[in-house]
Design an enzyme around this catalytic site. Structure first.
Site, PDB file in Angstrom:
ATOM      1  N   ASN A   9       0.849  -1.093   0.036  1.00 27.36           N
ATOM      2  CA  ASN A   9       0.070  -0.051  -0.015  1.00 27.36           C
ATOM      3  C   ASN A   9       1.042   1.071  -0.114  1.00 27.36           C
ATOM      4  OD1 ASN A   9      -2.011   1.860   0.471  1.00 27.36           O
ATOM      5  ND2 ASN A   9      -2.224   1.467   2.503  1.00 27.36           N
ATOM      6  N   LYS A  11      -0.036   4.012  -0.428  1.00 24.99           N
ATOM      7  CA  LYS A  11      -0.408   5.636   0.084  1.00 24.99           C
ATOM      8  C   LYS A  11      -0.422   6.656  -0.820  1.00 24.99           C
ATOM      9  CE  LYS A  11       0.185   3.432   4.603  1.00 24.99           C
ATOM     10  NZ  LYS A  11       0.222   3.603   5.943  1.00 24.99           N
ATOM     11  N   HIS A  95      -9.214   1.488   4.536  1.00 25.63           N
ATOM     12  CA  HIS A  95      -8.183   1.703   5.342  1.00 25.63           C
ATOM     13  C   HIS A  95      -8.447   2.573   6.563  1.00 25.63           C
ATOM     14  CE1 HIS A  95      -4.081   2.529   6.419  1.00 25.63           C
ATOM     15  NE2 HIS A  95      -3.692   1.546   5.633  1.00 25.63           N
ATOM     16  N   GLU A  97      -6.752   4.982   7.645  1.00 22.72           N
ATOM     17  CA  GLU A  97      -6.464   6.266   7.295  1.00 22.72           C
ATOM     18  C   GLU A  97      -7.709   6.863   6.738  1.00 22.72           C
ATOM     19  OE1 GLU A  97      -2.925   5.690   5.363  1.00 22.72           O
ATOM     20  OE2 GLU A  97      -1.947   5.120   7.135  1.00 22.72           O
ATOM     21  N   GLU A 167      -5.629  -5.003  10.470  1.00 22.82           N
ATOM     22  CA  GLU A 167      -4.632  -4.109  10.655  1.00 22.82           C
ATOM     23  C   GLU A 167      -4.866  -3.431  11.914  1.00 22.82           C
ATOM     24  OE1 GLU A 167      -2.445  -2.597   6.917  1.00 22.82           O
ATOM     25  OE2 GLU A 167      -4.507  -1.661   6.947  1.00 22.82           O
ATOM     26  N   GLY A 173       2.528   2.113  10.642  1.00 16.42           N
ATOM     27  CA  GLY A 173       3.371   2.961  10.325  1.00 16.42           C
ATOM     28  C   GLY A 173       4.093   3.666  11.740  1.00 16.42           C
ATOM     29  N   SER A 213       3.113  -2.400  10.315  1.00 17.11           N
ATOM     30  CA  SER A 213       4.707  -2.489  10.514  1.00 17.11           C
ATOM     31  C   SER A 213       5.222  -3.867  10.009  1.00 17.11           C
ATOM     32  CB  SER A 213       5.355  -1.865  11.926  1.00 17.11           C
ATOM     33  OG  SER A 213       4.780  -0.771  12.053  1.00 17.11           O
TER      34      SER A 213
END
Ligand code: PEP
Length: 251
Positions: A9, A11, A95, A97, A167, A173, A213
Site C-alpha cells: 500500500n 498510500k 483503510h 486512514e 490491521e 506506521g 509494520s
C-alpha cells in the site's frame, strides 16, 4: 487451500516515474514466484502506468480507494468501471486512514465493497482496532462490527472473493507490531465471524492478511501463524528489495 497474498500500500507516495522504476525492479526480484499473490496498491495517478509496467508478470495492481457509483456528478471521484477498464485487479477499502481522516463509515465501505465486486474486481477490506479499543479489551467487538458492517448483504459466493486485512491501527506506521500470537488470536476471531456469516467452507478459504509494520525482519514469524494468510504492507512496500523479501517470506 487459501491463497497467501502479499500486498503493498503505497498510500500518497510515488510519481509515475518512481512507480514504474520500483515495479520494474520488483518484477525481476519476484519473477517465477507462483504460490503467492503479489499486489501493489498505487495512487490513482500512477495506476495506468503501473498496470503497463507489470504486464506479463506475476504482479497485480490495486487502487487504494474508489467511489461506489457508476458515473455522474461526483467531482473528484473515480468509479469502479474506470479502475476496471485500465486493468486494476484489487481495491483497498476501509483503510484506517480513510476511516480516520475521511470519516468513512462501515455502511459507506460496504457500498464500496459491493460496487467493486459488481465491477468484477476484488476488495481488500481493512479492519482493525485502535489502541484504546485494545487496552479496554474491545478488539474482538470492534473488528466484528467492522466485518459485519463491511460485508453486510454479501452472498457466500461474493464473500469468497474478498480479502480481509486485519490491521491494528496502533501498529500502522509506528514500528510497533502485534506479536505473532496476538495477531493469530485476532485472526482466529475474525475467521470465526466469517464462519458465522458465510459458513465454514467459505471462511476457511478466505485470505486474511495482517498489516501493521510488517517488514522483512518479522514477516516469517507472522506469516507462520495458522490464520495469517499474507500481509498488507505500507512503509516496507516502497522499496522493491524489502517488499520482495516479504513476498519471499510468504512462499
Ligand atoms: C498500511 O498502511 O496498511 C500499513 C500496514 O502500513 P505500515 O506497514 O507502514 O505499518
Amino acid at each position: 487451500m487459501r491463497k497467501t497474498i502479499i500486498a503493498g500500500n503505497w498510500k500518497m507516495n510515488k510519481t509515475n516515474a518512481e512507480a514504474v522504476e520500483m515495479l520494474t525492479e520488483l518484477k525481476g526480484l519476484v519473477a517465477g514466484i507462483e504460490n503467492v499473490g503479489i499486489v501493489i496498491g498505487a495512487p490513482f495517478t500512477a495506476l495506468s502506468d503501473a498496470v503497463r509496467a507489470v504486464e506479463g508478470s506475476n504482479i497485480e495492481i490495486a487502487a487504494e480507494n474508489v467511489y461506489p457509483k457508476e458515473s455522474g456528478a461526483y467531482t473528484g471521484e473515480v468509479s469502479p468501471l474506470m479502475l476496471k477498464s485500465i486493468g486494476v485487479k484489487y481495491v483497498i477499502l476501509g483503510h484506517s486512514e480513510r476511516r480516520e481522516y475521511f470519516h468513512e463509515s462501515d455502511e459507506f465501505i460496504n457500498e464500496k465493497v459491493k460496487a467493486v465486486l459488481a465491477a468484477g474486481m476484488l476488495p481488500i477490506l481493512c479492519i482493525g482496532e485502535k489502541l484504546e479499543d485494545r487496552e479496554s479489551g474491545r478488539t474482538a467487538e470492534v473488528t466484528e462490527t467492522q466485518i459485519r458492517g463491511g460485508l453486510k448483504g454479501l452472498t457466500a459466493e461474493e464473500a469468497a472473493k474478498v480479502v480481509v486485512a486485519y490491521e491494528p491501527v496502533w501498529a500502522i506506521g509506528t514500528g510497533k507490531t502485534a506479536t505473532p500470537e496476538m495477531a493469530q488470536e485476532t485472526h482466529r476471531q475474525v475467521r470465526d465471524v466469517l464462519v458465522s456469516m458465510f459458513g465454514e467452507a467459505v471462511a476457511e478459504e478466505m485470505t486474511i492478511q495482517y498489516g501493521g509494520s510488517m517488514k522483512p525482519e518479522n514477516a516469517v514469524e507472522l506469516l507462520a501463524q495458522k490464520d495469517i494468510d499474507g500481509g498488507l504492507i505500507g512503509g516496507a512496500s516502497l522499496k522493491a528489495a524489502s517488499f520482495a523479501e516479504i513476498v519471499k517470506a510468504g512462499k
